[in-house]
Design a protein around this motif. Sequence first.
Motif, mmCIF file in Angstrom:
data_model
loop_
_atom_site.group_PDB
_atom_site.id
_atom_site.type_symbol
_atom_site.label_atom_id
_atom_site.label_comp_id
_atom_site.label_asym_id
_atom_site.label_seq_id
_atom_site.Cartn_x
_atom_site.Cartn_y
_atom_site.Cartn_z
ATOM 1 N N LEU A 86 -66.616 -26.484 56.406
ATOM 2 C CA LEU A 86 -67.967 -27.047 56.332
ATOM 3 C C LEU A 86 -67.942 -28.510 55.888
ATOM 4 C CD1 LEU A 86 -69.849 -24.032 54.691
ATOM 5 C CD2 LEU A 86 -70.091 -24.841 57.044
ATOM 6 N N MET A 87 -67.090 -28.825 54.923
ATOM 7 C CA MET A 87 -66.981 -30.208 54.477
ATOM 8 C C MET A 87 -66.452 -31.096 55.596
ATOM 9 S SD MET A 87 -68.234 -30.409 51.512
ATOM 10 C CE MET A 87 -67.733 -32.108 51.216
ATOM 11 N N LEU A 88 -65.529 -30.560 56.395
ATOM 12 C CA LEU A 88 -65.024 -31.320 57.540
ATOM 13 C C LEU A 88 -66.140 -31.600 58.539
ATOM 14 C CD1 LEU A 88 -62.658 -32.581 59.070
ATOM 15 C CD2 LEU A 88 -62.175 -30.317 60.038
ATOM 16 N N LEU A 89 -66.992 -30.603 58.761
ATOM 17 C CA LEU A 89 -68.129 -30.796 59.663
ATOM 18 C C LEU A 89 -69.087 -31.853 59.115
ATOM 19 C CD1 LEU A 89 -68.937 -27.117 60.715
ATOM 20 C CD2 LEU A 89 -67.858 -28.897 62.101
ATOM 21 N N LEU A 90 -69.291 -31.869 57.797
ATOM 22 C CA LEU A 90 -70.148 -32.890 57.199
ATOM 23 C C LEU A 90 -69.559 -34.282 57.419
ATOM 24 C CD1 LEU A 90 -71.213 -31.279 53.790
ATOM 25 C CD2 LEU A 90 -72.584 -31.541 55.844
ATOM 26 N N VAL A 91 -68.251 -34.388 57.242
ATOM 27 C CA VAL A 91 -67.597 -35.683 57.447
ATOM 28 C C VAL A 91 -67.745 -36.138 58.897
ATOM 29 C CG1 VAL A 91 -65.371 -36.878 57.454
ATOM 30 C CG2 VAL A 91 -65.969 -35.367 55.547
ATOM 31 N N VAL A 92 -67.539 -35.214 59.837
ATOM 32 C CA VAL A 92 -67.689 -35.554 61.258
ATOM 33 C C VAL A 92 -69.116 -36.001 61.552
ATOM 34 C CG1 VAL A 92 -67.647 -34.619 63.600
ATOM 35 C CG2 VAL A 92 -65.807 -34.065 62.002
ATOM 36 N N THR A 93 -70.088 -35.307 60.982
ATOM 37 C CA THR A 93 -71.488 -35.668 61.195
ATOM 38 C C THR A 93 -71.776 -37.078 60.673
ATOM 39 O OG1 THR A 93 -72.129 -33.339 60.984
ATOM 40 C CG2 THR A 93 -73.872 -34.984 60.750
ATOM 41 N N PRO A 98 -67.592 -16.161 41.143
ATOM 42 C CA PRO A 98 -68.990 -16.610 41.172
ATOM 43 C C PRO A 98 -69.134 -18.114 41.397
ATOM 44 C CG PRO A 98 -68.650 -15.060 39.384
ATOM 45 C CD PRO A 98 -67.294 -15.373 39.938
ATOM 46 N N PHE A 99 -68.196 -18.911 40.871
ATOM 47 C CA PHE A 99 -68.262 -20.360 41.055
ATOM 48 C C PHE A 99 -68.144 -20.729 42.530
ATOM 49 C CE2 PHE A 99 -65.795 -24.307 41.591
ATOM 50 C CZ PHE A 99 -66.701 -25.221 41.055
ATOM 51 N N TYR A 100 -67.166 -20.161 43.225
ATOM 52 C CA TYR A 100 -66.987 -20.481 44.639
ATOM 53 C C TYR A 100 -68.100 -19.870 45.488
ATOM 54 C CZ TYR A 100 -62.399 -22.002 43.123
ATOM 55 O OH TYR A 100 -61.382 -22.651 42.483
ATOM 56 N N GLN A 101 -68.620 -18.739 45.036
ATOM 57 C CA GLN A 101 -69.735 -18.107 45.746
ATOM 58 C C GLN A 101 -70.954 -19.023 45.789
ATOM 59 O OE1 GLN A 101 -71.136 -14.708 43.581
ATOM 60 N NE2 GLN A 101 -73.022 -14.530 44.777
ATOM 61 N N GLU A 102 -71.218 -19.704 44.686
ATOM 62 C CA GLU A 102 -72.374 -20.606 44.634
ATOM 63 C C GLU A 102 -72.034 -21.986 45.190
ATOM 64 O OE1 GLU A 102 -75.144 -19.297 43.964
ATOM 65 O OE2 GLU A 102 -74.350 -17.411 43.201
ATOM 66 N N LEU A 103 -70.796 -22.437 45.005
ATOM 67 C CA LEU A 103 -70.419 -23.780 45.445
ATOM 68 C C LEU A 103 -70.536 -23.945 46.956
ATOM 69 C CD1 LEU A 103 -69.269 -26.533 44.544
ATOM 70 C CD2 LEU A 103 -66.980 -25.591 44.934
ATOM 71 N N ILE A 104 -70.196 -22.905 47.717
ATOM 72 C CA ILE A 104 -70.211 -23.024 49.176
ATOM 73 C C ILE A 104 -71.626 -23.213 49.714
ATOM 74 C CG2 ILE A 104 -70.475 -20.562 49.696
ATOM 75 C CD1 ILE A 104 -68.450 -20.936 51.943
ATOM 76 N N LYS A 105 -72.634 -22.926 48.903
ATOM 77 C CA LYS A 105 -74.015 -23.068 49.363
ATOM 78 C C LYS A 105 -74.435 -24.529 49.480
ATOM 79 C CE LYS A 105 -75.284 -18.604 47.421
ATOM 80 N NZ LYS A 105 -76.071 -17.864 46.430
ATOM 81 N N LEU A 106 -73.757 -25.417 48.785
ATOM 82 C CA LEU A 106 -74.131 -26.834 48.840
ATOM 83 C C LEU A 106 -73.850 -27.446 50.210
ATOM 84 C CD1 LEU A 106 -73.007 -28.015 45.292
ATOM 85 C CD2 LEU A 106 -75.235 -27.160 46.042
ATOM 86 N N PRO A 107 -72.629 -27.332 50.764
ATOM 87 C CA PRO A 107 -72.437 -27.885 52.116
ATOM 88 C C PRO A 107 -73.243 -27.147 53.172
ATOM 89 C CG PRO A 107 -70.479 -26.690 51.402
ATOM 90 C CD PRO A 107 -71.358 -26.824 50.208
ATOM 91 N N ILE A 108 -73.474 -25.842 52.964
ATOM 92 C CA ILE A 108 -74.314 -25.114 53.917
ATOM 93 C C ILE A 108 -75.732 -25.672 53.892
ATOM 94 C CG2 ILE A 108 -75.346 -22.869 54.457
ATOM 95 C CD1 ILE A 108 -72.837 -21.536 53.481
ATOM 96 N N GLY A 109 -76.233 -25.966 52.692
ATOM 97 C CA GLY A 109 -77.568 -26.548 52.582
ATOM 98 C C GLY A 109 -77.661 -27.899 53.262
ATOM 99 N N ALA A 110 -76.612 -28.715 53.157
ATOM 100 C CA ALA A 110 -76.612 -30.025 53.819
ATOM 101 C C ALA A 110 -76.669 -29.878 55.333
ATOM 102 C CB ALA A 110 -75.367 -30.808 53.407
ATOM 103 N N LEU A 111 -75.886 -28.937 55.869
ATOM 104 C CA LEU A 111 -75.869 -28.736 57.321
ATOM 105 C C LEU A 111 -77.172 -28.131 57.831
ATOM 106 C CD1 LEU A 111 -72.210 -27.490 57.903
ATOM 107 C CD2 LEU A 111 -73.201 -29.677 58.584
ATOM 108 N N THR A 112 -77.740 -27.180 57.092
ATOM 109 C CA THR A 112 -79.002 -26.580 57.535
ATOM 110 C C THR A 112 -80.128 -27.617 57.509
ATOM 111 O OG1 THR A 112 -79.418 -25.773 55.278
ATOM 112 C CG2 THR A 112 -78.399 -24.235 56.838
#
Length: 294
Positions: A134-141, A201-215
Amino acid sequence: MQAGAECLLDEADRHMQQAAGGRMHWRLGSWWNGQAYEGTLACLHAAEVSIIALSQPVRAWSRIDAVLALAGPLCQQDPRLALVEQLKGKDKPQDERVPWAVASLLEAAYAVQEERAVRSRNFRNRLIRAGSVLMLLLVVTVVVAWRDAGAIPVCDGCHRAAGSGLCDVGLVMLLGMLGAATHVVGRLQKMGGSWNPYNLPFYQELIKLPIGALTAVIGLLLVGTNWLPMIQAPATWRDVMAYAVVFGLAQIALTRNIDQRAEKILASEPDQEEAEQLEKVPDNRVRTAPEFTA
């Protein structure tokens, strides 16, 4: 009998030494594959099982309740559980079968615990890999927006300045992360103290940040099109920022399965579905249990 007890004692000592040595070798590879933690845990478990197996029946009897409390939810269909319950029902602390029965059941329960730890690590690693993509996709965007200001039109006709595509897309991503972070903060307030060796739990919540950026970016691209005809296209940058936050918060729909899976792994006791999956784990991971005669 004495030789067998000495052999078990030597084995317990060897496992303790391995556990002590394993904690000294924390490296990136070990952090990823869990070798240090899981190896140490397995050694400590094996040492405790060996100590109980060589204990006197009365001493092993004193551990029955604790072992049953641990193994009951994990080994519901295991014959070793039925055997220990049977021995406890007879109320004979001097029964020579008690040490081996309790040790065998504890070994089975620890095998299930170790398997749940492996599943927790595997799920954490999947989240890390998905987050990296997801972070790679953000960088490409961002690169696309930088190379061509109009390639990602998050707001047709309301750019703040000519050639500001990179700033526009970057701001939308930031606001999308802000919307996702709002959801994360709300969940953290409701989340109880859940200890996990892999900080799941940390990684479970952390992954929501790049998902939120893409959505947020995808949502603004779809607004006003046939995909989202019911939502009016933004006319001002204030509208764009509001939409970005809302679409970032909308990642809840995409991460619901992640939350449900993580909650199952973090639960102190497996649910019915997971219990059925773990039913064969002790037989596959522990030594063959000794046979007892009445």
